[in-house]
Design a protein around this motif. Sequence first.
Motif, short mmCIF file in Angstrom:
data_model
loop_
_atom_site.label_atom_id
_atom_site.label_comp_id
_atom_site.label_asym_id
_atom_site.label_seq_id
_atom_site.Cartn_x
_atom_site.Cartn_y
_atom_site.Cartn_z
N LEU A 13 0.81 -1.23 0.00
CA LEU A 13 0.00 0.00 0.00
C LEU A 13 0.83 1.27 0.00
O LEU A 13 0.38 2.32 -0.47
CB LEU A 13 -0.91 0.01 1.24
CG LEU A 13 -2.17 -0.84 1.14
CD1 LEU A 13 -2.62 -1.34 2.48
CD2 LEU A 13 -3.26 0.00 0.50
N LEU A 14 2.04 1.19 0.57
CA LEU A 14 2.83 2.41 0.77
C LEU A 14 4.11 2.35 -0.07
O LEU A 14 4.78 1.32 -0.12
CB LEU A 14 3.19 2.55 2.25
CG LEU A 14 1.96 2.55 3.19
CD1 LEU A 14 2.41 2.54 4.65
CD2 LEU A 14 1.04 3.73 2.91
N ASP A 15 4.42 3.48 -0.73
CA ASP A 15 5.60 3.52 -1.61
C ASP A 15 6.90 3.43 -0.83
O ASP A 15 7.88 2.86 -1.30
CB ASP A 15 5.60 4.82 -2.43
CG ASP A 15 4.47 4.84 -3.45
OD1 ASP A 15 4.03 3.74 -3.82
OD2 ASP A 15 4.05 5.94 -3.85
N SER A 16 6.91 4.06 0.34
CA SER A 16 8.15 4.06 1.14
C SER A 16 7.79 4.14 2.61
O SER A 16 6.62 4.31 2.96
CB SER A 16 9.00 5.26 0.74
OG SER A 16 8.46 6.43 1.33
N LYS A 17 8.79 4.06 3.45
CA LYS A 17 8.55 4.09 4.90
C LYS A 17 8.07 5.47 5.36
O LYS A 17 7.54 5.60 6.46
CB LYS A 17 9.83 3.70 5.65
CG LYS A 17 10.29 2.26 5.36
CD LYS A 17 9.48 1.21 6.09
CE LYS A 17 9.78 -0.17 5.56
NZ LYS A 17 9.94 -1.20 6.54
N THR A 18 8.28 6.49 4.54
CA THR A 18 7.82 7.83 4.93
C THR A 18 6.47 8.18 4.30
O THR A 18 5.97 9.29 4.49
CB THR A 18 8.86 8.90 4.54
OG1 THR A 18 9.07 8.82 3.11
CG2 THR A 18 10.19 8.69 5.25
N SER A 19 5.90 7.28 3.53
CA SER A 19 4.58 7.54 2.92
C SER A 19 3.52 7.68 4.00
O SER A 19 3.56 6.97 5.01
CB SER A 19 4.19 6.39 2.00
OG SER A 19 5.07 6.30 0.91
N PRO A 20 2.53 8.55 3.79
CA PRO A 20 1.48 8.72 4.79
C PRO A 20 0.55 7.51 4.85
O PRO A 20 0.23 6.92 3.82
CB PRO A 20 0.72 9.97 4.31
CG PRO A 20 1.05 10.11 2.87
CD PRO A 20 2.38 9.48 2.65
N ALA A 21 0.13 7.18 6.05
CA ALA A 21 -0.79 6.05 6.26
C ALA A 21 -1.74 6.38 7.40
O ALA A 21 -1.47 7.28 8.20
CB ALA A 21 -0.01 4.78 6.57
N THR A 22 -2.83 5.66 7.44
CA THR A 22 -3.84 5.86 8.48
C THR A 22 -3.99 4.57 9.28
O THR A 22 -3.95 3.48 8.70
CB THR A 22 -5.21 6.21 7.84
OG1 THR A 22 -5.01 7.19 6.83
CG2 THR A 22 -6.19 6.71 8.87
#
Lengths: 375, 375
Positions: free
Chosen positions: A57-66
């Motif tokens: 779901l996330l491009d990188s470890k700093t990508s925003p997530a909920t």
Amino acid sequence: MTINPTWLTELDTPYLLIDETRLKQNIGYLKQRVEARGSRLRPHLKTLRTLAAADYLLDSKTSPATVSTLAEAEAYAEAGYTDLLYAVGIAPSKLSRVAKLRQQGINLHILLDNLEQANAVISYADKQQQTFSVFIEIDSDGHRGGIEPADPRLIDIARKLGVHFNGLMTHAGGSYGCTTDLALREFAATECNAVLKAKQQLNKAGIKCPKTSVGSTPTAHFGEDFNGISEVRAGVYTTFDLVMKNIGVCDFKDIAMSVVTTVIGYNQEKNWVLVDSGWMALSRDRGTANQQQDFGYGQVCTIAGEPLTDIYVSSTSQEHGIIELPGHAELKDFPVGLKLRIFPNHACATAAMHQGYHVLMSDGSHNTWERIQGW
Amino acid sequence: MTINPTWLTELDTPYLLIDETRLKQNIGYLKQRVEARGSRLRPHLKTLRTLAAADYLLDSKTSPATVSTLAEAEAYAEAGYTDLLYAVGIAPSKLSRVAKLRQQGINLHILLDNLEQANAVISYADKQQQTFSVFIEIDSDGHRGGIEPADPRLIDIARKLGVHFNGLMTHAGGSYGCTTDLALREFAATECNAVLKAKQQLNKAGIKCPKTSVGSTPTAHFGEDFNGISEVRAGVYTTFDLVMKNIGVCDFKDIAMSVVTTVIGYNQEKNWVLVDSGWMALSRDRGTANQQQDFGYGQVCTIAGEPLTDIYVSSTSQEHGIIELPGHAELKDFPVGLKLRIFPNHACATAAMHQGYHVLMSDGSHNTWERIQGW
């Protein structure tokens, strides 16, 4: 090509199956769609709640997530993810866990919608010399919590929060009640307008609002313009489910989650098939009960994932599912031991009944993912 | 004396709370009741699914018990329990796990209701030189599976099973629909008569039927005579719940399970209180929806366990609960941070949402129990 490897029928049932090919397609589609309309996704990780799924779901470890619990925030933080919105109103007693993660360098954002919560945050922040990142929840549909964009309390709360205030968030939960494309497009616009109007109110009062966050799976798929919106949240789009099919967001062929079950008997007089998936495996969710098509406790499919027309799990007890066969189906086609797949009404609820998932990889191989548990 | 130790409000919410005093009372009452009426209990362990609770429910490691999954059977066997009925129709692919436990000296009984299953059992038994203990399920209420007492297939199946046949079992699930003492007493009699009649049929055919097993929490509490019945099964009586209160089996003061929650906000315009327990903590079970009193997603109580008249969790999302306050209640009495307890509709479903429980011991001290997971 229908991939139907032998391991699907060899595992003990019931078990939850994720189709990696469909999962990837669903994730890729929405990411591209939202970015093409001027915003970016902050995926909600609560549906699958696994580190493996976050990686898709996330491009990188700093990508925003909920996330929906602090337990998730802690697990994702441990895995290196650094930008997490805890999208449930904060309880004062939970601030110490939030502060601990922030002190570890995690940008964990919290949510609130009243002055009592803001006072608790400020009191904790002052006492512990802690900086928070706080979103105020805006009510765009009268569905749950949040305050209305024009409510003067918005200014009071943001002012109270001072440097800790970081943005506005709304959740268009009411969009689940829409049934036409037009209504969904309008709902998406209403949601965006609500936070943009609230931001304007703040600006007029001299308060800077860095972030605006909107979302729900239906509105993320139907919004026409996300310009000026920092981020769009969606969760269940990863696997979809029957509720989303009824709303018109997906079709059967997009549903990437099913419960694999075994026929364990029948009631011949009543033309019922009994399977080993009750509400423990399927969940108690009856989300399609009041929609345009009621799928009972789930749509029955072959083990290869082909939906069987008008065949649903009609009722459940803890470990039993009852399939009341319609006139066109015959008991003899459901011998004891036969494996079937069941599409869920509500993917979040069904996934929550399982400690982990079995994953049908695009090449037919088998993977397992472990679910993050608790609060 | 109301025991209300400080740890109750200090734990992070939501969490599931078990009241040991009530648990012990409920267990002691039914055991004495059933034994006084000529039978003995084979408690169903599926409600709490913990080794700690089994210790309260069973007198010794050889006491009879009921489980709903092989995962439970394996966990209880590992802990030394030796007499376990797996009360879900057996799937042929699960026979190897059953056989493994039986080879370890566990008297694990299995259940079936059709010739296909019996053939699978016999085929496995012959090939592997394995002895099984099989119960045939009798349908006493048209509620789920099983065959009717007079059905000639009963004789065929029992004959097919031969030495592996050990008894008859029925589950009076339909008793949940009763609302008067008289109806419950009659249901209990019907259930007993069904297995006794089936046993008679077998005897007439020259087939010995060593065991007869009946049960459900309502019929176990209302049956007047269990003579000739080897054992009575019941599960949810350990903690009770709102469904059982509506049926008339218990009162509020007997309910030994609650979910502890925290107020996280409100919708002032609508007089709604928001709490941090959604369906993830309470379950999706709406078992009281069609009963004499609909408790929504649960009865709201003070943290000391006192029910608040007419105050229920009205709706839920994944991690939010909404309490729509009735006219006599005021928002100011529910400040942010306040802890409340919520009685569940269905204890089995609510317990299933938690990995473990917190236990209020009779002396006010704190214990934790871990739940057995999976299938």
